[in-house]
Design an enzyme around this catalytic site. Structure first.
Site, PDB file in Angstrom:
ATOM      1  N   GLU A   1       7.844   2.271   6.387  1.00 32.80           N
ATOM      2  CA  GLU A   1       7.450   3.493   7.033  1.00 32.80           C
ATOM      3  C   GLU A   1       8.259   4.701   7.080  1.00 32.80           C
ATOM      4  O   GLU A   1       7.915   5.978   6.699  1.00 32.80           O
ATOM      5  CB  GLU A   1       6.667   3.338   8.464  1.00 32.80           C
ATOM      6  CG  GLU A   1       5.623   2.335   8.438  1.00 32.80           C
ATOM      7  CD  GLU A   1       4.424   2.658   7.426  1.00 32.80           C
ATOM      8  OE1 GLU A   1       3.916   3.938   7.461  1.00 32.80           O
ATOM      9  OE2 GLU A   1       3.948   1.929   6.838  1.00 32.80           O
TER      10      GLU A   1
ATOM     11  N   HIS B   1       4.761   4.914  -0.359  1.00 34.38           N
ATOM     12  CA  HIS B   1       4.743   3.373  -0.271  1.00 34.38           C
ATOM     13  C   HIS B   1       4.750   2.903  -1.684  1.00 34.38           C
ATOM     14  O   HIS B   1       5.399   1.877  -1.806  1.00 34.38           O
ATOM     15  CB  HIS B   1       3.399   2.950   0.273  1.00 34.38           C
ATOM     16  CG  HIS B   1       3.662   2.900   2.087  1.00 34.38           C
ATOM     17  ND1 HIS B   1       4.832   2.456   2.530  1.00 34.38           N
ATOM     18  CD2 HIS B   1       2.754   3.444   3.007  1.00 34.38           C
ATOM     19  CE1 HIS B   1       4.516   2.632   3.940  1.00 34.38           C
ATOM     20  NE2 HIS B   1       3.412   3.292   4.231  1.00 34.38           N
TER      21      HIS B   1
ATOM     22  N   ASP C   1       7.737   8.021   4.928  1.00 36.51           N
ATOM     23  CA  ASP C   1       7.788   9.344   5.748  1.00 36.51           C
ATOM     24  C   ASP C   1       8.808  10.448   4.818  1.00 36.51           C
ATOM     25  O   ASP C   1       8.458  11.555   4.669  1.00 36.51           O
ATOM     26  CB  ASP C   1       8.178   9.348   7.158  1.00 36.51           C
ATOM     27  CG  ASP C   1       7.124   8.820   7.737  1.00 36.51           C
ATOM     28  OD1 ASP C   1       5.901   8.698   7.437  1.00 36.51           O
ATOM     29  OD2 ASP C   1       7.458   8.317   9.183  1.00 36.51           O
TER      30      ASP C   1
ATOM     31  N   HIS D   1       2.595  10.164   1.999  1.00 41.05           N
ATOM     32  CA  HIS D   1       2.971   9.199   2.705  1.00 41.05           C
ATOM     33  C   HIS D   1       2.800   7.981   1.843  1.00 41.05           C
ATOM     34  O   HIS D   1       3.356   7.154   1.786  1.00 41.05           O
ATOM     35  CB  HIS D   1       2.679   9.175   4.028  1.00 41.05           C
ATOM     36  CG  HIS D   1       3.294   7.838   4.802  1.00 41.05           C
ATOM     37  ND1 HIS D   1       4.346   7.775   5.620  1.00 41.05           N
ATOM     38  CD2 HIS D   1       2.431   6.787   4.917  1.00 41.05           C
ATOM     39  CE1 HIS D   1       4.400   6.490   6.068  1.00 41.05           C
ATOM     40  NE2 HIS D   1       3.383   5.903   5.857  1.00 41.05           N
ATOM     41  N   GLU D   2       1.329   7.839   1.915  1.00 35.86           N
ATOM     42  CA  GLU D   2       0.808   6.745   1.115  1.00 35.86           C
ATOM     43  C   GLU D   2       1.228   6.539  -0.414  1.00 35.86           C
ATOM     44  O   GLU D   2       1.367   5.299  -0.459  1.00 35.86           O
ATOM     45  CB  GLU D   2      -0.813   6.646   1.215  1.00 35.86           C
ATOM     46  CG  GLU D   2      -1.309   6.635   2.435  1.00 35.86           C
ATOM     47  CD  GLU D   2      -1.034   5.394   3.276  1.00 35.86           C
ATOM     48  OE1 GLU D   2      -0.776   4.434   2.603  1.00 35.86           O
ATOM     49  OE2 GLU D   2      -1.016   5.520   4.519  1.00 35.86           O
TER      50      GLU D   2
HETATM   51 ZN   LIG Z   1       2.721   3.932   6.031  1.00 33.42          ZN
END
Ligand SMILES: [Zn+2]
Length: 416
Positions: free
Chosen positions: A354, A280, A358, A276-277
């Protein structure tokens, strides 16, 4: 200081308006604690957790609200009894130039604000967080953190404040120069923060070799995301709450995981959280947010430049003339409502990011399950509100509520 001065009315409506909006949002949000939990979250929030959670959220809000009321009360009394004019006159009477005088005024106001908030911070840490089993901070660490924070604020804040006052005191294109200066400063801080500032508060150690580290590097290779180092941070010295973050650019990137995250999550969940990071990063969220911030900064500095030339603005706070340092302090009050609006935009963008991260993580690990499990655990361990009111979400949530994230992960965002 009278109602015939439009600046006085703008500041008053701004300060009181934002306070009431926040208060109203909190009431609506607390009222939703009694709602049944969305079916998807029933296992995350069983009956006993929900009771604990309700108490925790109510207790934290009590501290927050008492703090807000106290600070607002002190501000209004100080303002209406001519405190700002008195402070400015005292600073000027010390006989320094406008830059030093401005920095002294800014410093004293910030210091007063910090110390007024300190008892509430202590109440929150040793009262609320401790009662609910989150707090690991000792009084020693708390005091130490406070003074380290003050030293850092002085070290970084004094040069920045001095530069801003100097620009607006002496330069015709002050807003533009200030903008360039602050943009450069923000970039510098992004670089410095993980290297110099965070290590002042947290200890980093390299993660020991093993399955988890191998899995992290395997993920980074698969996603073509260069990682130089994986560190473990001693978050457990302060709180039981878990976290993970990235630092650095390009090939020197460092992943840092809180030791609390390692304790509470399995290998697959940690890998999914990291995916997930990385999402980003791959979706370019950082430059997008940075651009938004720079645009807001431009708006703010443009307005500031205009306001600083209006004696009526200073008169609304009982200050004579147009002293820049004091102007910077007072500007915050009339900027408040606009700040709420730009905040709404930034938070909406962040929540969208976000969802994207995800979705990226789901594709990266080939299933929504590990991230779903990881998010459920994080939410449970942090005692997050199971169904926050939309107004609170708009005003404060940089991440979508858990139920929405889980629904989106499982591919049916309409279910919420
Ligand atoms: Zn996040």
């Amino acid at each position: 200081m009278s109602l015939s001065n439009p600046w006085f009315v703008i500041a008053l409506v701004g300060v009181l308006g934002v306070f009431h909006l926040e208060f109203f949002a909190t009431l609506l949000n607390l009222a939703r604690l009694g709602r049944p939990v969305p079916p998807d979250l029933a296992e995350v929030f069983p009956e006993e957790t929900r009771e604990k959670l309700g108490e925790y959220i109510r207790d934290s809000k009590k501290v927050e609200f008492t703090q807000e009321v106290t600070l607002l009360g002190v501000l209004v009394v100080f303002w209406w009894s001519g405190g700002f004019g008195w402070l400015q006159n005292w600073a000027q009477s010390q006989g320094h130039g406008p830059v030093v005088t401005g920095v002294v005024v800014i410093g004293l106001v910030l210091l007063a604000q910090t110390w007024l908030s300190l008892p509430f911070q202590a109440w929150d840490t040793f009262g609320v967080e401790a009662r609910h089993g989150f707090n690991k901070t000792t009084i020693g660490t708390f005091i130490n953190d406070h003074f380290k924070g003050l030293a850092l604020m002085a070290l970084l804040g004094i040069p920045v404040a001095a530069a801003l006052v100097w620009f607006f005191e002496t330069q015709a294109w002050a807003a533009l120069y200030a903008w360039l200066f602050l943009a450069g400063f923000t970039l510098l801080m992004t670089w410095l923060s993980p290297r110099v500032i965070m290590p002042v508060f947290l200890k980093f150690r390299p993660m020991e070799e093993g399955e988890l580290k191998d899995a992290i590097f395997a993920l980074a290779r698969k996603l073509d995301f260069p990682v130089a180092e994986v560190s473990v941070v001693d978050g457990s010295r302060r709180s039981t709450k878990a976290n993970a973050f990235f630092a650095g650019f390009g090939k020197t990137r460092r992943i840092a995981l809180y030791d609390t995250l390692l304790e509470s999550h399995g290998k697959e969940e940690i890998v999914a959280i990291l995916a997930h990071e990385i999402g980003h990063n791959k979706c370019r969220h950082v430059p997008v947010m940075m651009t938004l911030n720079l645009l807001e900064m431009a708006l703010m500095l443009g307005l500031l430049g205009w306001v600083l030339k209006s004696p009526g603005f200073f008169a609304a706070f009982g200050v004579q003339g147009t002293p820049v340092g004091m102007g910077l302090v007072l500007f915050g009050m009339i900027y408040k409502p606009l700040g709420v609006l730009t905040g709404l935009l930034g938070l909406a963008m962040s929540r969208k990011h976000e969802f994207e991260a995800d979705a990226y993580a789901r594709e990266a690990v080939g299933s929504h399950q590990p991230l779903t499990n990881g998010l459920k655990k994080l939410s449970h361990d942090h005692l997050a509100h199971p169904s926050p009111h939309p107004l609170t979400v708009w005003l404060h949530y940089s991440h979508p509520p858990l139920a929405e994230r889980l629904a989106a992960l499982q591919g049916n965002p309409r279910a919420v």
